[in-house]
Write a protein that holds these residues in place. Sequence first.
Motif, PDB file in Angstrom:
ATOM      1  N   GLY A 180       0.845  -1.204   0.000  1.00 55.44           N
ATOM      2  CA  GLY A 180       0.000   0.000   0.000  1.00 55.44           C
ATOM      3  C   GLY A 180       0.876   1.248   0.000  1.00 55.44           C
ATOM      4  N   GLY A 201      -6.743  -2.164  -6.601  1.00 58.52           N
ATOM      5  CA  GLY A 201      -7.808  -2.208  -5.595  1.00 58.52           C
ATOM      6  C   GLY A 201      -9.192  -2.398  -6.197  1.00 58.52           C
ATOM      7  N   GLN A 233     -11.677  -7.654  -3.783  1.00 59.61           N
ATOM      8  CA  GLN A 233     -10.694  -7.552  -2.700  1.00 59.61           C
ATOM      9  C   GLN A 233     -10.590  -8.897  -2.002  1.00 59.61           C
ATOM     10  N   ARG A 289      -8.292 -12.250   6.736  1.00 64.16           N
ATOM     11  CA  ARG A 289      -8.059 -10.808   6.959  1.00 64.16           C
ATOM     12  C   ARG A 289      -9.138 -10.305   7.913  1.00 64.16           C
ATOM     13  N   ASN A 309     -10.912  -7.335   9.491  1.00 58.66           N
ATOM     14  CA  ASN A 309     -11.107  -5.903   9.288  1.00 58.66           C
ATOM     15  C   ASN A 309     -11.970  -5.310  10.393  1.00 58.66           C
ATOM     16  N   TYR A 367      -7.303   5.302   8.016  1.00 55.53           N
ATOM     17  CA  TYR A 367      -6.550   4.362   7.183  1.00 55.53           C
ATOM     18  C   TYR A 367      -7.365   3.104   6.855  1.00 55.53           C
ATOM     19  N   ASP A 368      -6.704   2.176   6.195  1.00 56.32           N
ATOM     20  CA  ASP A 368      -7.297   0.903   5.814  1.00 56.32           C
ATOM     21  C   ASP A 368      -7.921   0.197   7.032  1.00 56.32           C
ATOM     22  N   SER A 369      -8.984  -0.561   6.794  1.00 62.13           N
ATOM     23  CA  SER A 369      -9.664  -1.189   7.935  1.00 62.13           C
ATOM     24  C   SER A 369      -9.047  -2.525   8.367  1.00 62.13           C
ATOM     25  N   LEU A 370      -7.993  -2.987   7.686  1.00 63.18           N
ATOM     26  CA  LEU A 370      -7.343  -4.242   8.098  1.00 63.18           C
ATOM     27  C   LEU A 370      -6.658  -4.033   9.454  1.00 63.18           C
TER      28      LEU A 370
END
Length: 446
Positions: free
Chosen positions: A83, A164, A236, A337, A339, A380-383
């Motif tokens: 990323g 993405g 995704q 993953r 999230n 930011y990203d939810s991971l």
Amino acid sequence: MFEKILIANRGEIALRVHRACQEMGIQTVAIHSTADADAMHVRLADESVCIGPAPAAQSYLNIPAIMAAAEITGAQAIHPGYGFLSENARFADIVAEHEITFIGPTAEHIRLMGDKIAAKQAVADAGIPVVPGSEGGVTSDTEAKKVAKEIGYPVLVKAAAGGGGKGMKVAPAAKDLPEALKTARAEAKAAFGDDAVYIEKYLGRPRHIEVQVIADSHGNVVHLGERDCSLQRRHQKVLEEAPSPALNEGERAEIGDIVVKAVKKLGYLGVGTVEFLYEDGAFYFIEMNTRLQVEHPVTEAITGLDLVREQIRVASGAKLEYKQKDVVFEGHAIECRINAENPVTFAPSPGRITQYHAPGGLGARIDSAVYAGYSIPPYYDSLIGKLIVSGRNRNECLMRLRRALHEYVIVGIETTIPLFDRILAEQEFVDGQYHIHWLEQLLKEE
Ligand code: ADP
């Protein structure tokens, strides 16, 4: 070997890189935004530098601030993680201009693979099978119509600068093509500032199978097997496994061999992933990722290799310590993953984690940077974590995954943990019978 590496990332991947550095006796420099002052990667690194306010554009994507942090701390190399700036060729160029090593391939390879039209052409020339489609981009609707008619509907309009899952639109029939072109172009322009698109045959029920490679600067290239990333939502990845339940040993060796030959021909350096769609026994290239991937731990689990360590070693000019025949695949691994999202609506769920208990025991690995009392910032990203389980075979792995998911407690925010219980309750998943649209179909039915 480097003495000090700056990690230009945050979250679990920053921690992951830090861990490899620690084991190698390399000092680490963390960078962080004001929103991440309490983050785990900052706490564990040997040094840290605040590089800007919360929005990523002003911090994790702020090249001058990152270069200043590297200069001040005397870092000899920069690891970009995934990323953010990991696939930014300009960043790789700037790092090199500062006589700092970018831990990744050359800027030219990043640039080549970042342009999906050029990438497709280059890998096809190097012997990799590609999805039937337009030769290069399509500039007019008339040209697009002609190509689509030749390859047959349904077709997929894809952005040259894509990533993405953005800028991708299906046209089921000729009447849908103008609209698909228009939306894909507009999405691509908005997301990447480039509206170039190309056309591919839309495959109905393929699997997503990707091959991991590593190349040193002495001309050695080795593949580390494949990962099956067919469990997807909105293009995704949600869950990944290795090896793929769909491949036999012959197919594995064959595609591995094709990829190794092509990567050698391209003169590529570092870790990379060649992604394919796989349908009816045939492989079709979709893209090459020129960085470490989120799902790299499943490969680590079945090969016993530390991919970040390998990546740092080859970036420093070291030779690979093994040949293809020395790479042995053992057992099975699955990654989920996790999230910070509602497991049904997938709406983001940032906020404070009040209680946290991570699973442990044989074959359970957690890559996460969260802890009890940590507040997940909304920027930011939810991971927020990855649960990686491994076992001697897929069945053992599935049993272990079920019990690890039951052990995992995260209170205060919503997470996607319950989604994996639902997936594991499906016989088709247990049997390994799923394709890239399977999860979305399951979610629609409920
Ligand atoms: P991105 O860079 O946006 O991730 P990719 O080319 O890697 O785009 O494709 C992402 C996903 O989109 C694939 O894993 C697959 O699910 C779907 N996809 C891409 N190309 C095709 C195709 N030709 N037919 C069907 N699905 C596709």
